[in-house]
Design an enzyme around this catalytic site. Structure first.
Site, PDB file in Angstrom:
ATOM      1  N   ARG A  70       0.834  -1.211   0.000  1.00 18.82           N
ATOM      2  CA  ARG A  70       0.000   0.000   0.000  1.00 18.82           C
ATOM      3  C   ARG A  70       0.866   1.257   0.000  1.00 18.82           C
ATOM      4  O   ARG A  70       0.538   2.251  -0.638  1.00 18.82           O
ATOM      5  CB  ARG A  70      -0.940  -0.001   1.219  1.00 18.82           C
ATOM      6  CG  ARG A  70      -2.164  -0.871   0.958  1.00 18.82           C
ATOM      7  CD  ARG A  70      -3.171  -0.765   2.077  1.00 18.82           C
ATOM      8  NE  ARG A  70      -3.739   0.566   2.240  1.00 18.82           N
ATOM      9  CZ  ARG A  70      -4.418   0.954   3.317  1.00 18.82           C
ATOM     10  NH1 ARG A  70      -4.601   0.112   4.320  1.00 18.82           N
ATOM     11  NH2 ARG A  70      -4.918   2.164   3.410  1.00 18.82           N
ATOM     12  N   HIS A 116      -7.979   7.730  11.959  1.00 12.59           N
ATOM     13  CA  HIS A 116      -7.560   6.331  11.821  1.00 12.59           C
ATOM     14  C   HIS A 116      -6.054   6.172  11.693  1.00 12.59           C
ATOM     15  O   HIS A 116      -5.577   5.148  11.219  1.00 12.59           O
ATOM     16  CB  HIS A 116      -8.292   5.687  10.636  1.00 12.59           C
ATOM     17  CG  HIS A 116      -9.761   5.510  10.902  1.00 12.59           C
ATOM     18  ND1 HIS A 116     -10.697   5.288   9.923  1.00 12.59           N
ATOM     19  CD2 HIS A 116     -10.456   5.518  12.085  1.00 12.59           C
ATOM     20  CE1 HIS A 116     -11.902   5.169  10.476  1.00 12.59           C
ATOM     21  NE2 HIS A 116     -11.787   5.324  11.776  1.00 12.59           N
ATOM     22  N   CYS A 128       5.453   1.152  23.479  1.00 13.39           N
ATOM     23  CA  CYS A 128       6.466   1.705  24.396  1.00 13.39           C
ATOM     24  C   CYS A 128       6.686   3.191  24.116  1.00 13.39           C
ATOM     25  O   CYS A 128       7.359   3.860  24.887  1.00 13.39           O
ATOM     26  CB  CYS A 128       7.782   0.928  24.271  1.00 13.39           C
ATOM     27  SG  CYS A 128       8.766   1.394  22.829  1.00 13.39           S
ATOM     28  N   CYS A 148      12.396  -1.240  22.561  1.00 14.02           N
ATOM     29  CA  CYS A 148      12.045  -2.320  23.498  1.00 14.02           C
ATOM     30  C   CYS A 148      12.080  -3.715  22.868  1.00 14.02           C
ATOM     31  O   CYS A 148      11.879  -4.702  23.565  1.00 14.02           O
ATOM     32  CB  CYS A 148      10.680  -2.059  24.123  1.00 14.02           C
ATOM     33  SG  CYS A 148       9.324  -2.362  22.981  1.00 14.02           S
ATOM     34  N   THR A 186     -17.176   9.261   2.011  1.00 12.15           N
ATOM     35  CA  THR A 186     -17.186   8.214   3.049  1.00 12.15           C
ATOM     36  C   THR A 186     -18.499   7.432   3.019  1.00 12.15           C
ATOM     37  O   THR A 186     -19.564   8.008   2.784  1.00 12.15           O
ATOM     38  CB  THR A 186     -16.912   8.777   4.462  1.00 12.15           C
ATOM     39  OG1 THR A 186     -16.982   7.704   5.412  1.00 12.15           O
ATOM     40  CG2 THR A 186     -17.885   9.870   4.861  1.00 12.15           C
ATOM     41  N   SER A 187     -18.391   6.120   3.277  1.00  8.32           N
ATOM     42  CA  SER A 187     -19.591   5.282   3.323  1.00  8.32           C
ATOM     43  C   SER A 187     -20.353   5.502   4.624  1.00  8.32           C
ATOM     44  O   SER A 187     -21.531   5.168   4.717  1.00  8.32           O
ATOM     45  CB  SER A 187     -19.199   3.806   3.193  1.00  8.32           C
ATOM     46  OG  SER A 187     -18.279   3.463   4.216  1.00  8.32           O
ATOM     47  N   ALA A 229     -15.490  13.825  -5.711  1.00 10.06           N
ATOM     48  CA  ALA A 229     -14.822  14.872  -4.928  1.00 10.06           C
ATOM     49  C   ALA A 229     -14.110  15.875  -5.829  1.00 10.06           C
ATOM     50  O   ALA A 229     -14.295  17.093  -5.684  1.00 10.06           O
ATOM     51  CB  ALA A 229     -13.825  14.223  -3.968  1.00 10.06           C
TER      52      ALA A 229
HETATM   53  P1  OAD Z   1     -15.301   3.410   2.135  1.00  4.84           P
HETATM   54  O1  OAD Z   1     -14.551   2.619   1.123  1.00  4.84           O
HETATM   55  O2  OAD Z   1     -16.109   2.668   3.125  1.00  4.84           O
HETATM   56  O3  OAD Z   1     -16.268   4.419   1.397  1.00  4.84           O
HETATM   57  C1  OAD Z   1     -15.802   5.219   0.332  1.00  4.84           C
HETATM   58  C2  OAD Z   1     -16.929   6.124  -0.119  1.00  4.84           C
HETATM   59  O4  OAD Z   1     -16.394   6.996  -1.107  1.00  4.84           O
HETATM   60  C3  OAD Z   1     -18.124   5.397  -0.749  1.00  4.84           C
HETATM   61  O5  OAD Z   1     -19.318   5.892  -0.161  1.00  4.84           O
HETATM   62  C4  OAD Z   1     -18.037   5.781  -2.231  1.00  4.84           C
HETATM   63  O6  OAD Z   1     -19.314   5.912  -2.820  1.00  4.84           O
HETATM   64  C5  OAD Z   1     -17.337   7.120  -2.161  1.00  4.84           C
HETATM   65  N1  OAD Z   1     -16.552   7.474  -3.353  1.00  4.84           N
HETATM   66  C6  OAD Z   1     -15.929   6.667  -4.240  1.00  4.84           C
HETATM   67  N2  OAD Z   1     -15.279   7.379  -5.160  1.00  4.84           N
HETATM   68  C7  OAD Z   1     -15.488   8.680  -4.865  1.00  4.84           C
HETATM   69  C8  OAD Z   1     -15.069   9.922  -5.429  1.00  4.84           C
HETATM   70  N3  OAD Z   1     -14.280   9.954  -6.496  1.00  4.84           N
HETATM   71  N4  OAD Z   1     -15.480  11.058  -4.849  1.00  4.84           N
HETATM   72  C9  OAD Z   1     -16.283  11.037  -3.739  1.00  4.84           C
HETATM   73  N5  OAD Z   1     -16.699   9.902  -3.152  1.00  4.84           N
HETATM   74  C10 OAD Z   1     -16.313   8.741  -3.699  1.00  4.84           C
HETATM   75  O7  OAD Z   1     -14.237   4.369   2.826  1.00  4.84           O
HETATM   76  P2  OAD Z   1     -14.348   5.095   4.252  1.00  4.84           P
HETATM   77  O8  OAD Z   1     -15.727   5.576   4.483  1.00  4.84           O
HETATM   78  O9  OAD Z   1     -13.246   6.072   4.299  1.00  4.84           O
HETATM   79  O10 OAD Z   1     -10.257   2.267   8.174  1.00  4.84           O
HETATM   80  O11 OAD Z   1     -14.054   3.889   5.225  1.00  4.84           O
HETATM   81  C11 OAD Z   1     -13.932   4.120   6.602  1.00  4.84           C
HETATM   82  C12 OAD Z   1     -12.805   3.292   7.165  1.00  4.84           C
HETATM   83  O12 OAD Z   1     -12.992   1.920   6.816  1.00  4.84           O
HETATM   84  C13 OAD Z   1     -11.421   3.631   6.587  1.00  4.84           C
HETATM   85  O13 OAD Z   1     -10.821   4.719   7.256  1.00  4.84           O
HETATM   86  C14 OAD Z   1     -10.663   2.365   6.803  1.00  4.84           C
HETATM   87  C15 OAD Z   1     -11.705   1.324   6.481  1.00  4.84           C
HETATM   88  O14 OAD Z   1     -11.566   0.109   7.129  1.00  4.84           O
HETATM   89  C16 OAD Z   1      -8.924   2.239   8.468  1.00  4.84           C
HETATM   90  O15 OAD Z   1      -8.045   2.288   7.646  1.00  4.84           O
HETATM   91  C17 OAD Z   1      -8.629   2.135   9.915  1.00  4.84           C
END
Ligand code: OAD
Length: 246
Positions: A70, A116, A128, A148, A186-187, A229
Site C-alpha cells: 500500500r 484512523h 512503548c 524495546c 465516506t460510506s 470529490a
Molecule cells: P469506504 O470505502 O467505506 O467508502 C468510500 C466512499 O467513497 C463510498 O461511499 C463511495 O461511494 C465514495 N466514493 C468513491 N469514489 C469517490 C469519489 N471519487 N469522490 C467522492 N466519493 C467517492 O471508505 P471510508 O468511508 O473512508 O479504516 O471507510 C472508513 C474506514 O474503513 C477507513 O478509514 C478504513 C476502512 O476500514 C482504516 O483504515 C482504519
C-alpha cells in the site's frame, strides 16, 4: 439553485466550516477505497486478516508486506483538485484517511485530525512510545522496535482498536463547533468516526454530503451532491480562501 450551488452558498455562508472525509476523497488520486464494489480493498482482501490485532498476531509478515504494497501505491499518488481546494479554503479537516495527501496539498498538520492514524509512520506494537516516519522513497522499515524489541507496525487504527485520543478529542471539538460540515467520500459505516456527523447534525450544523453513491449519511444530509470529490469540491469551495499569513 442546483445542489452544487446550494452547497457553495452554505459553505460560503459558514463561519466555521469543517471537512469530514473518507477514502473517496483520495480515489481520484489513484488510491482505492475500501468498500466500492469490485475495486474496494475490502472486496479483495480480508480486513480481519490484514487490519486487526488478531490477524497481525497470526501472520505479522503478511500484514507488514501488505502495508508495504500500500505504501508503494501512496508513493505514486498526488493530491487531486479536491485536496487542493480544501487546502486553499483553510478549513479544518477530520479525516479517516491514512494518506498524507491533504498535507501535501498544503493543509497544515494543526488543521487535521487523522482519526484512523497514518500509513506514513510506524510505531511499536507494544506501545512503548517509539515511532518513526516512513520515507516512501526508501520504504525501509525496522521489524523490531529499537527501544524495546517488540514488533513494529504501521500507525494505523485496526478493527477493534481505540482511536488515538488526541485525534478523537480534536475531532469532537471541531465537529461540535462547526456550523457547516462538508462530508466527502465516506460510506459512513465505520464507528465511532461516522457518529461525529450525526452529532454535528443534532446540534444544528448544516451537513453537505458529496458522494456519487448513496451512503449512511445520505438520509441526514441537508444538501446532497451526487458527484465525485474532484468534480464537486473545487466548485463548492470556490470563493473561500484562507487568509494569507501575516
Ligand atoms: P469506504 O470505502 O467505506 O467508502 C468510500 C466512499 O467513497 C463510498 O461511499 C463511495 O461511494 C465514495 N466514493 C468513491 N469514489 C469517490 C469519489 N471519487 N469522490 C467522492 N466519493 C467517492 O471508505 P471510508 O468511508 O473512508 O479504516 O471507510 C472508513 C474506514 O474503513 C477507513 O478509514 C478504513 C476502512 O476500514 C482504516 O483504515 C482504519
Amino acid at each position: 439553485m442546483n445542489s452544487i450551488e446550494e452547497a457553495r452558498h452554505a459553505a460560503n455562508s459558514a463561519c466555521n466550516l469543517v471537512v469530514f472525509s473518507g477514502a473517496g476523497l483520495s480515489a481520484e488520486s489513484g488510491l482505492a477505497t475500501f468498500r466500492d464494489k469490485g475495486e474496494g480493498l475490502w472486496s479483495k482482501y480480508d480486513p480481519m486478516e490484514l487490519a486487526s490485532v488478531d490477524g497481525f498476531d497470526r501472520d505479522p509478515e503478511l500484514v507488514l508486506r501488505w502495508y508495504e504494497w500500500r505504501r508503494q501505491r501512496h508513493r505514486s499518488a498526488t493530491p487531486n483538485a479536491a485536496h487542493r481546494a480544501i487546502a486553499r479554503s483553510g478549513a479544518r479537516n477530520v479525516t479517516q484517511n491514512v494518506d498524507n495527501l491533504l498535507e501535501r496539498a498544503g493543509v497544515v498538520p494543526e488543521q487535521i485530525s487523522h482519526l484512523h492514524g497514518s500509513i506514513m509512520s510506524d510505531r511499536c506494537h507494544a506501545e512503548c512510545g517509539w515511532r518513526c516516519d516512513i520515507d516512501l522513497e526508501e520504504c525501509q522499515v525496522l521489524r523490531a522496535c529499537p527501544s524495546c524489541g517488540a514488533r513494529t507496525r504501521p500507525s494505523i487504527v485496526w478493527f477493534g482498536e481505540s482511536l488515538p485520543e488526541d485525534a478523537l478529542t480534536r475531532a469532537i471539538e471541531w465537529c461540535g463547533e462547526a456550523d457547516c460540515l462538508l462530508v466527502v467520500g465516506t460510506s459512513g459505516v465505520v464507528q465511532p468516526a461516522a457518529s461525529l456527523v450525526g452529532m454535528a447534525k443534532a446540534r444544528g450544523t448544516v451537513v453537505i454530503d458529496v458522494n456519487p453513491d448513496a451512503n449512511e449519511h445520505t438520509g441526514l444530509a441537508d444538501i446532497l451532491v451526487s458527484a465525485t470529490a474532484a468534480n464537486a469540491i473545487p466548485e463548492i469551495l470556490s470563493g473561500i480562501e484562507k487568509a494569507p499569513p501575516k
